[in-house]
Design a protein around this motif. Structure first.
Motif, PDB file in Angstrom:
ATOM      1  N   LEU A 151       0.825  -1.208   0.000  1.00 20.25           N
ATOM      2  CA  LEU A 151       0.000   0.000   0.000  1.00 20.25           C
ATOM      3  C   LEU A 151       0.859   1.259   0.000  1.00 20.25           C
ATOM      4  N   SER A 152       2.044   1.146   0.577  1.00 20.23           N
ATOM      5  CA  SER A 152       2.935   2.307   0.656  1.00 20.23           C
ATOM      6  C   SER A 152       3.693   2.559  -0.639  1.00 20.23           C
ATOM      7  N   LYS A 153       3.581   1.632  -1.591  1.00 15.57           N
ATOM      8  CA  LYS A 153       4.335   1.753  -2.844  1.00 15.57           C
ATOM      9  C   LYS A 153       3.416   1.623  -4.051  1.00 15.57           C
ATOM     10  N   GLY A 154       2.310   2.335  -3.994  1.00 18.40           N
ATOM     11  CA  GLY A 154       1.380   2.370  -5.116  1.00 18.40           C
ATOM     12  C   GLY A 154       0.155   1.498  -4.954  1.00 18.40           C
ATOM     13  N   GLY A 155       0.182   0.583  -4.011  1.00 19.30           N
ATOM     14  CA  GLY A 155      -0.939  -0.331  -3.848  1.00 19.30           C
ATOM     15  C   GLY A 155      -2.221   0.344  -3.386  1.00 19.30           C
ATOM     16  N   LEU A 156      -2.095   1.466  -2.727  1.00 15.39           N
ATOM     17  CA  LEU A 156      -3.268   2.181  -2.238  1.00 15.39           C
ATOM     18  C   LEU A 156      -4.198   2.550  -3.397  1.00 15.39           C
TER      19      LEU A 156
END
Length: 596
Positions: free
Chosen positions: A274-279
């Motif tokens: 989530l912290s690397k684009g997954g959000l």
């Protein structure tokens, strides 16, 4: 009286005998650092003189063969008293033993290091388990109950998340083999969020060591929007077997991106935190897999019932089961405000071009494309194929048919939402498996025989292209047809990395995958320029010499410059004369949230 009591006692005894737990497993992870699990299984109530136990060859939601037995070794077998038995191997995926006493105890080592929705992965971050890839089974006992105990690594703070029924401590239960094998398990130091929808719980399990709690909270809000928006299509959630649905999200760098639907849960691994684009980028899988709780898990093709773990499972209904689900995943995202209308249309354009510019429709209908699943759905082979020219994903093909059907119905003041609800009530809520003829008849009932026959006869049983231009117009959307100069094969660093598309310049000139383009006319290629950009400096029908390398030797072919059809879509946004109140209402009914 004595006879009645005896008969009742015998009936109760027979019921208990039939309903007892006959397959018991324990699994431990002492050697997780080397991707190994130790599994002990006890099978009782065996009636056959020669007992057979096996590993699955396929997995629910996948249609190809996977041969999970390849990662099983160190197999040892005893009877119920501990006497050693010597198994034989009738085939690569099963074992047989004689001389048992009604019980066999099997121990083995499992190697697992592929963390997607089909396989399993064991290491010191987690035990990510798809059960067909993990546990042996006895076919004779498939109808009987199962218990499994997970010996978790307390030193790693592991916890257990699964749709299996919790019995006590780390022991879980399944009513039969089908439910057991359909129940993925995530064992890790994960975090959870949950909310209630009426009397049922939606739980989101996240294994993502890099994400903050704030990112998890923000993502969970998106998950809630997806759940509530998709629920509006059918007007209700299914009745989950134990009152809970679980998202098993494993967003770890060692995971492999995937999504796999199950009856009361989904496995949604990704290497993207989530912290690397997954959000932003992971939510599409959530939307796709959750829609499957209606379409596939309960609204289920008859061709997949019951699922056979011993062979490849083929269905001609995947254009609907997977394709219509693919139509609704992005539609639910735009309806819930998670993505913009502009982004939604961009996604439609990409899929539209993939489907309707493919030469594959001359070979297979949507039903026949669905039949290809055992060859393409995570299937592996070493020989080359011609899929660029012969296959269109049933996900994409079906989603474009869903779009065409939805817009065609809306032109008649109907909708795909209401059609899906009708089919759900007839075959999903009742869990009566459907056939394509049932879908056809349902559309005839809903929209009229002439309409239903036209859609199925032209676009499902055949490979016709619907009249999108006409059905898009009431939505204030235009379909733009383009004819640009096109080589006809994907080129990277001057080398063809795909087969040439049938009918294209590259195909007619005889270029093959692997050829390296050295020179086009007088232009020397250096790997920087786009081949289509270079070709666009010429005129249509020009014949240009192309120098290329094949198998270490230089050759020259004559290339005739030609165009290829592609499409674009535009929503009328600013022209108030064209953007009428009727169009606004139509578009609102299609793309706006259904939550009141």
């Amino acid at each position: 009286m004595i006879r009645i009591v005896f008969s009742l006692a015998f009936f109760l005894y027979a019921f208990v005998l039939q309903a007892q737990v006959s397959s018991t497993y324990s699994i431990s992870f002492e050697n997780a650092v080397h991707h190994e699990a130790t599994i002990n299984a006890t099978f009782t109530n065996l009636k056959e003189d020669e007992a057979t136990f096996a590993m699955s060859r396929s997995s629910p939601g996948r249609y190809a063969l996977h041969e999970f037995a390849k990662n099983v070794y160190n197999v040892k077998v005893t009877d119920g008293k501990g006497n050693e038995l010597s198994p034989t191997r009738p085939d690569p995926y099963s074992w047989r033993v004689k001389g048992h006493d009604g019980t066999i105890m099997v121990s083995y080592t499992l190697f697992a290091n592929h963390g997607d929705g089909t396989y399993a992965q064991i290491d010191e971050t987690h035990a990510h388990l798809n059960l067909p890839a993990t546990f042996i089974y006895v076919p004779e006992l498939e109808a009987q109950e199962i218990e499994v105990t997970f010996e978790v690594r307390e030193d790693l703070n592991w916890k257990i998340a699964t749709q299996l029924k919790h019995q006590k401590e780390n022991t879980y239960y399944a009513k039969d083999f089908q439910y057991f094998m359909d129940s993925p398990v995530e064992i890790a130091n994960f975090r959870t969020r949950a909310f209630k929808v009426e009397d049922q719980t939606i739980t989101f399990v996240l294994h993502d060591d890099a994400a903050s709690d704030a990112q998890l909270d923000a993502y969970f809000e998106k998950v809630k929007k997806v759940v509530l928006e998709q629920m509006q299509v059918f007007g209700e959630l299914p009745n989950f077997d134990y009152g809970e649905y679980i998202f098993l999200a494993c967003y770890m760098p060692n995971a492999t991106g995937d999504g796999m639907e199950h009856r009361n849960s989904t496995s949604i691994p990704s290497s993207r935190s989530l912290s690397k684009g997954g959000l932003e980028l992971n939510i599409g899988t959530v939307a796709h897999e959750f829609f499957h709780i209606w379409n596939v898990e309960r609204l289920r093709p008859k061709s997949l019932e019951p699922f056979d773990f011993s062979r490849a499972n083929m269905s001609g209904d995947l254009w609907f089961a997977e394709g219509f689900t693919s139509y609704y995943d992005d539609l639910s995202l735009v309806r819930s405000g998670i993505i913009s209308r502009e982004k939604y249309i961009q996604g439609l354009v990409r899929t539209f071009n993939y489907v309707w510019t493919s030469p594959a429709r001359q070979f297979f209908t949507p039903i026949e494309m669905s039949y290809q699943a055992p060859f393409v759905d995570a299937a592996r082979s070493v020989d080359a194929t011609n899929r660029e020219n012969t296959f269109i994903s049933y996900y994409s093909y079906g989603s474009m048919l869903g779009l065409a059907l939805d817009l065609s119905l809306r032109e008649r003041n109907l909708s795909l939402d209401d059609y899906m609800t009708m089919v759900w009530k007839a075959y999903g809520r009742t869990e009566i498996p459907y056939t394509v003829e049932d879908l056809h008849e349902s559309l005839n009932t809903y929209a009229g025989k002439e309409f239903g026959d036209h859609f199925f006869n032209n676009y499902v049983y055949k490979s016709g292209m619907p009249d999108y231009e006409t059905v898009m117009e009431p939505m204030g959307m235009t379909l733009i047809t383009k004819n640009d100069i096109e080589f006809g094969a994907s080129v990277r660093n001057q080398r063809l990395v795909s087969n040439a598309k049938m009918g294209s310049s590259a195909y007619e000139a005889g270029f093959q995958k692997g050829d390296k383009i050295l020179k086009i006319g007088a232009i020397t290629m250096d790997g920087q320029a786009s081949i289509n950009a270079v070709l666009s400096t010429f005129k249509v029908d020009d014949k240009i010499p192309v120098v290329y390398e094949r198998f270490g030797s230089e050759h020259e072919n004559m290339l005739t410059i030609s165009t290829a059809i592609s499409y674009d879509m535009k929503l009328i946004e600013t022209d108030e004369k064209k953007l009428t109140n009727k169009i606004k209402a139509n578009r609102s009914g299609w793309l706006n949230s259904k939550i009141q």
